[in-house]
Design a protein around this motif. Structure first.
Motif, mmCIF file in Angstrom:
data_model
loop_
_atom_site.group_PDB
_atom_site.id
_atom_site.type_symbol
_atom_site.label_atom_id
_atom_site.label_comp_id
_atom_site.label_asym_id
_atom_site.label_seq_id
_atom_site.Cartn_x
_atom_site.Cartn_y
_atom_site.Cartn_z
ATOM 1 N N ARG A 1 0.849 -1.193 0.000
ATOM 2 C CA ARG A 1 0.000 0.000 0.000
ATOM 3 C C ARG A 1 0.877 1.233 0.000
ATOM 4 O O ARG A 1 1.832 1.309 0.783
ATOM 5 C CB ARG A 1 -0.896 0.019 1.243
ATOM 6 C CG ARG A 1 -1.751 -1.233 1.397
ATOM 7 C CD ARG A 1 -2.594 -1.514 0.164
ATOM 8 N NE ARG A 1 -3.473 -0.413 -0.149
ATOM 9 C CZ ARG A 1 -4.659 -0.222 0.428
ATOM 10 N NH1 ARG A 1 -5.099 -1.096 1.307
ATOM 11 N NH2 ARG A 1 -5.402 0.804 0.102
ATOM 12 N N GLN B 1 -3.302 -3.364 5.360
ATOM 13 C CA GLN B 1 -2.124 -4.026 4.798
ATOM 14 C C GLN B 1 -2.376 -5.515 4.532
ATOM 15 O O GLN B 1 -1.431 -6.261 4.247
ATOM 16 C CB GLN B 1 -0.923 -3.843 5.743
ATOM 17 C CG GLN B 1 -0.662 -2.409 6.211
ATOM 18 C CD GLN B 1 0.295 -1.616 5.317
ATOM 19 O OE1 GLN B 1 1.207 -2.172 4.733
ATOM 20 N NE2 GLN B 1 0.061 -0.321 5.195
ATOM 21 N N PRO C 1 -18.352 -4.559 -4.769
ATOM 22 C CA PRO C 1 -17.215 -3.650 -4.906
ATOM 23 C C PRO C 1 -17.455 -2.284 -4.272
ATOM 24 O O PRO C 1 -16.517 -1.678 -3.768
ATOM 25 C CB PRO C 1 -17.036 -3.506 -6.419
ATOM 26 C CG PRO C 1 -17.762 -4.640 -7.031
ATOM 27 C CD PRO C 1 -18.820 -5.057 -6.073
ATOM 28 N N ASP C 2 -18.697 -1.825 -4.279
ATOM 29 C CA ASP C 2 -18.938 -0.484 -3.751
ATOM 30 C C ASP C 2 -18.744 -0.404 -2.249
ATOM 31 O O ASP C 2 -18.623 0.673 -1.691
ATOM 32 C CB ASP C 2 -20.338 -0.004 -4.126
ATOM 33 C CG ASP C 2 -20.436 0.263 -5.611
ATOM 34 O OD1 ASP C 2 -19.383 0.524 -6.222
ATOM 35 O OD2 ASP C 2 -21.543 0.203 -6.157
ATOM 36 N N GLN C 3 -18.721 -1.550 -1.592
ATOM 37 C CA GLN C 3 -18.434 -1.516 -0.155
ATOM 38 C C GLN C 3 -17.008 -1.946 0.157
ATOM 39 O O GLN C 3 -16.594 -1.908 1.307
ATOM 40 C CB GLN C 3 -19.449 -2.373 0.604
ATOM 41 C CG GLN C 3 -20.854 -1.750 0.527
ATOM 42 C CD GLN C 3 -21.878 -2.492 1.347
ATOM 43 O OE1 GLN C 3 -21.563 -3.478 2.001
ATOM 44 N NE2 GLN C 3 -23.121 -2.013 1.304
ATOM 45 N N PHE D 1 -14.373 -0.548 0.214
ATOM 46 C CA PHE D 1 -13.631 0.711 0.261
ATOM 47 C C PHE D 1 -12.218 0.542 0.807
ATOM 48 O O PHE D 1 -11.366 1.387 0.594
ATOM 49 C CB PHE D 1 -14.363 1.724 1.127
ATOM 50 C CG PHE D 1 -15.544 2.326 0.443
ATOM 51 C CD1 PHE D 1 -16.721 2.540 1.116
ATOM 52 C CD2 PHE D 1 -15.477 2.691 -0.897
ATOM 53 C CE1 PHE D 1 -17.814 3.106 0.486
ATOM 54 C CE2 PHE D 1 -16.565 3.254 -1.534
ATOM 55 C CZ PHE D 1 -17.746 3.455 -0.848
ATOM 56 N N ASP E 1 -9.818 -1.094 -0.026
ATOM 57 C CA ASP E 1 -8.690 -1.270 -0.922
ATOM 58 C C ASP E 1 -8.704 -0.365 -2.135
ATOM 59 O O ASP E 1 -7.711 0.205 -2.509
ATOM 60 C CB ASP E 1 -8.608 -2.704 -1.396
ATOM 61 C CG ASP E 1 -7.352 -2.876 -2.199
ATOM 62 O OD1 ASP E 1 -6.291 -2.825 -1.579
ATOM 63 O OD2 ASP E 1 -7.433 -2.992 -3.433
ATOM 64 N N GLY E 2 -9.813 -0.270 -2.815
ATOM 65 C CA GLY E 2 -9.901 0.693 -3.896
ATOM 66 C C GLY E 2 -9.563 0.180 -5.263
ATOM 67 O O GLY E 2 -9.566 0.947 -6.208
ATOM 68 N N ASP E 3 -9.248 -1.060 -5.447
ATOM 69 C CA ASP E 3 -9.094 -1.531 -6.816
ATOM 70 C C ASP E 3 -10.468 -1.630 -7.444
ATOM 71 O O ASP E 3 -11.471 -1.785 -6.754
ATOM 72 C CB ASP E 3 -8.388 -2.879 -6.863
ATOM 73 C CG ASP E 3 -6.933 -2.717 -6.541
ATOM 74 O OD1 ASP E 3 -6.521 -3.193 -5.482
ATOM 75 O OD2 ASP E 3 -6.226 -2.081 -7.333
ATOM 76 N N GLN E 4 -10.477 -1.532 -8.719
ATOM 77 C CA GLN E 4 -11.756 -1.485 -9.409
ATOM 78 C C GLN E 4 -12.145 -2.880 -9.825
ATOM 79 O O GLN E 4 -11.609 -3.422 -10.786
ATOM 80 C CB GLN E 4 -11.677 -0.536 -10.603
ATOM 81 C CG GLN E 4 -11.178 0.836 -10.209
ATOM 82 C CD GLN E 4 -11.932 1.430 -9.034
ATOM 83 O OE1 GLN E 4 -13.153 1.459 -9.054
ATOM 84 N NE2 GLN E 4 -11.237 1.900 -8.018
ATOM 85 N N ASP F 1 -11.171 5.000 -1.068
ATOM 86 C CA ASP F 1 -10.398 5.254 -2.282
ATOM 87 C C ASP F 1 -11.208 6.153 -3.213
ATOM 88 O O ASP F 1 -12.276 5.773 -3.675
ATOM 89 C CB ASP F 1 -10.105 3.922 -2.973
ATOM 90 C CG ASP F 1 -9.309 4.128 -4.246
ATOM 91 O OD1 ASP F 1 -8.762 5.235 -4.423
ATOM 92 O OD2 ASP F 1 -9.237 3.190 -5.050
ATOM 93 N N HIS G 1 -12.012 4.682 -6.740
ATOM 94 C CA HIS G 1 -13.063 3.673 -6.672
ATOM 95 C C HIS G 1 -14.433 4.349 -6.553
ATOM 96 O O HIS G 1 -15.372 4.051 -7.294
ATOM 97 C CB HIS G 1 -12.794 2.772 -5.460
ATOM 98 C CG HIS G 1 -13.639 1.545 -5.434
ATOM 99 N ND1 HIS G 1 -13.229 0.375 -4.849
ATOM 100 C CD2 HIS G 1 -14.869 1.295 -5.925
ATOM 101 C CE1 HIS G 1 -14.180 -0.529 -4.985
ATOM 102 N NE2 HIS G 1 -15.175 0.007 -5.631
#
Lengths: 342, 342, 342, 342
Positions: C137, C144, C308-310, C312, C314-317, D49, D52
């Motif tokens: 990160r 982490q 994915p919208d939850q 948060f 990590d933030g990868d798409q 993120d 995201h």
């Protein structure tokens, strides 16, 4: 636009920013989030450069809340732009389900070279013929093209094959001349932000193929197109042709395949891919052509030459006539797999 | 040029390459090193594109053994180019021991703005006045400059201060007009490879300030200058103004300070630095100006405006008049430390 | 290597270069082409840095005439590397006609999240399960990863679904631990040139997925793989995951689609594409996946998350489970159109 | 963070975003500017993120309103960090008015080479000695350094000259060993985001020289430093060493001189410049060193070798001892001109 002040910004600094913004005809709306003052702009004032504004004391950052491009945007026109290029007996539609396949030599070199290529690419399925009569060359000592003689040969090839002509115009002083012969006016990579040329080409009301500059962002490209649309000429094809990156050992440029779905989302204009310049290497033209179609491109522009190894005068990496035919076979399969046609 | 064949290249492939090269008027010299065939070109044939040649079967790589640029190179002219710009009572020498300091507003906005700036930059030590009358704008909706009215104001400012005028020309159609008023014709970043414009400007025989394209290599820049020198006009200043890189969060561009000693070695032409565009941020203009002089630049071009926070119409990051005076004080110290003067 | 001297190089300078080269154990062969002295190296001396050599007085340029990478090159091994990953009841072959589809969440977050995803991606056609237990990160304050607890969940998911596990190892200190659980060890983008880690991973003799650094050239990537092959471990997949360029407004990186045919030509190792990181945007993952397959990739690595919208933390798409299923449908059509299978 | 919704976002989409944000522990504040809904985050929730979040339906864009780096930021600590490195009889202060001059060979090659260089650079004014014992090499077949034997020679050179030692550590497994000998631990370019190594080095509480990754943004560099400061070790020097750009024909990298004033503004940590790697060319090291000092660098790291033309094993571009002495003379003049000292 929204302006975010720093946490330690003074009321005096906030007032200064508000005054500067209002002096440009905007109304402001102030709120506080997470301990920072936020200034929102409302109404319709003069354009303000956000980067400049960001340098005022106490400003943490600014943010545009609308896109800069208007006429080119999908929010302005949700449905795809399509347009037809009229021909003697028929017409070619750009931006529809059928892919536009633009093929031909980098430079017009001779009558034989051009006609042989034109007939071959038509037979293989191309829908437009490309060929350069005025060539932008990085060296003043290189071949600069056949000029009007090249344009006449292109017109002859159109007569012979029925394929419409795509050819580059490099200078506002030549727009009127090129427009006499060409069906589509091409703006080259190095001229994407030659604004006087964009204006001159727009005024002809001819279809335009606008190539992305080699370090132009997607937004730069759309703003350049905006120049053309602002003259009432919306028959514009955008062309991704590879961008300049840190790695150019094995290919001349890096084909920005991401740009294809991005552009298809942001704009209603058709998107063409140029795998010849994007790779610079003949044997990669096939794979990258397929990738472009798979990613959603509306067409391809591919350089083809009857004898590329003797076309030393120009140096673009062209397919032979038989290689082009082979690549077209694979492109047809790919088109079918993506619900398009050739 | 040298052509290196792959270790496993066949005699047939070697023969093909030799034949292709000789068909372009070259003689060849063949040797073998480390088990690979090396083909050297001799004599004086047609130019050959090495990248294209590299695609022929059996070719491992090719290598140019001479530089592409000629008239601009130091091997062509070892001593520095210097030239003077004549003025009413005196003259300004470019490329000598004294630094050229070109200062003024991004755009000419009004008589008051221009004259106030001109007097102030002269008092602070500037030797030329810059100001844009025709502005290349990425948006068609932005202020495009005052056009001829701006040129007239520049001429008036020259009368009032004695400072020669540097101003941009964007189109071959405007070269004749701009040349009436300007002492130095500026070619902007977006037009560095607008070859028709380069030709038109060269023919005026006026001094030219040629800005590096934002993704142009040093070699591209020298080849663009070559267009101007090839017309017999060698009064060209090269201008490093920042390049486009992956990091543009805190500055608009990355000032390529390496390019200064590289250019000073490769070419005899004077090299000017533009820290205003290279940073885009007023408070970094000072440090980057000093760095440019320390690295060996022959001059600086700095944007100055009486009231930058209200110059919203353009958005370049300009110094105030007093900031410019302060920066000039430090530049004078730096010039002395590097055996130059202001 | 070949060394080209400048036209004006003195015999003394030539002698100096020859002496320096011979001091490193090389023999030299001298010829003259186009008026320039060419020094060829023969025999088997110590490696010499061409860039360094290029700085010696009188040297115009140098040129490597062989590739730096050896074990990874196609000239070393012409046929494609394929290898199987054994499983309870079956096995997965990498590098063959069937595409490897690696799917799963960026981070392992919980037993439920992982198992739900694993079952869904298997049902949709994935052949390997990815999931991060140790996360690199950019901020020390971000999540982490679940560490060994995450590895145990991955092993449980393998038990439940039969899918082999791909997971990242970030430090030589953790290689032994991760190797207990993982079927494929992933080297992340930021560690591509972490040579101690490459060595440690190579020694496990486990299959490796080596991600290209975000500004690594194709050659850098192959040299990093060379570290692994030099330990006798040739079960390496290369992964193109987007490079850093000047344009990151609409996508996080630029997917370098050119690199796929280039790598397939230069090396015998399988090439995987990661459209998730290459775009950073969920809705572009589909088009770029198709483009990668069309260009010749041997597999895909796609991030999938039940919600994915939850996610948060990590933030990868990531794609949702149903979006992944839809994309897989299109990938299957694409595989068929390019003579591959899923 | 601020979230800007699209003009046509539905109330349902707004609600979804609000719910997602609040599920992460944030409070929200909603306003409307220019016809668009703006959602501000307040309080202290889980990190989200922004990229995201930007993919959620109806979201136009998001904006962080605080910087990601904390301990490294000037707003956290307004005054410059300075620290001293204790020595037998004296000490060296980093980050003060006096420039840190770190000089020595790229690799430790022998006792003679190191001691000769150490004495010479000390005589010329260097304040720290650099030398590599563990070398990160892009090829597994290149010289990898003398390892512990090199460290012992460095310690001997410190004894002989009194200069503190700067040397690179490449792996967490070697940190304890290197820390026995080194005064300053160097993190190399390729390891800037090797987070396990950053943690291991931080824990030694030794001073750290952290080199910027070749495609790391300024923000990436500060976040990497944050890893070290988060362990309570704030004795960190940042090192700009050239970035990877599209132009690497005449220099290996592009020295990012803009980054110096930017870093001096954003952070309290000292900033060192490495002109050797930033250019890769011996004769440009002088001009770029001067430029770095002029721009505000707190020190320089320069490669010096008694006989660079025979140092073929490594290939970094080093100054000879006499060249270094000459460059130091000019650096002293430059330091005086910028109110620093050597």
């Amino acid at each position: 636009m929204i302006i975010i002040m720093e946490p330690e910004a003074t009321p005096f600094e906030v007032d200064n920013v508000v005054a500067a913004v209002e002096a440009n005809g905007w109304q402001t709306h102030i709120s506080r989030d997470s301990g920072q003052t936020i200034i929102g702009l409302q109404g319709k004032g003069q354009p303000i450069d956000p980067f400049h504004l960001g340098q005022m004391p106490g400003v943490f950052d600014t943010m545009a809340i609308t896109q800069k491009f208007k006429l080119t945007s999908r929010s302005f026109q949700p449905e795809n732009t399509t347009f037809t290029i009229p021909l003697r007996e028929s017409e070619v539609t750009i931006g529809g389900k059928r892919l536009a396949i633009i093929a031909g030599p980098c430079s017009v070199e001779s009558r034989e070279q051009l006609l042989e290529t034109a007939h071959a690419v038509k037979a293989a399925g191309a829908t437009l013929l490309r060929g350069g009569a005025f060539k932008p060359r990085s060296s003043p000592y290189s071949f600069q093209g056949m000029a009007e003689q090249g344009l006449k040969l292109l017109a002859e090839a159109r007569e012979a094959t029925g394929l419409p002509i795509v050819t580059e115009v490099m200078s506002p002083r030549k727009v009127a001349l090129v427009a006499i012969y060409a069906d589509v006016l091409q703006i080259g990579t190095r001229n994407m932000q030659n604004f006087d040329l964009l204006n001159a080409v727009a005024q002809t009301q001819k279809p335009v193929l606008l190539k992305r500059g080699m370090s132009a962002t997607v937004e730069d490209l759309l703003m350049a197109a905006e120049y053309i649309l602002a003259h009432g000429n919306s028959r514009v094809m955008l062309c991704e042709r590879g961008i300049r990156t840190f790695d150019n050992k094995y290919t001349r440029n890096s084909f920005d395949v991401n740009a294809i779905p991005v552009l298809k989302e942001l704009t209603h204009l058709p998107v063409i891919a140029d795998p010849s310049h994007a790779t610079g290497v003949r044997r990669y033209v096939g794979p990258v052509s397929l990738a472009a179609v798979a990613a959603g491109a509306d067409g391809l522009m591919i350089e083809v030459h009857p004898n590329p190894d003797q076309a030393f005068s120009d140096g673009d990496q062209s397919l032979t006539l038989s290689q082009f035919t082979q690549v077209m076979t694979r492109i047809k399969v790919m088109a079918a797999a993506t619900d398009r046609s050739v």
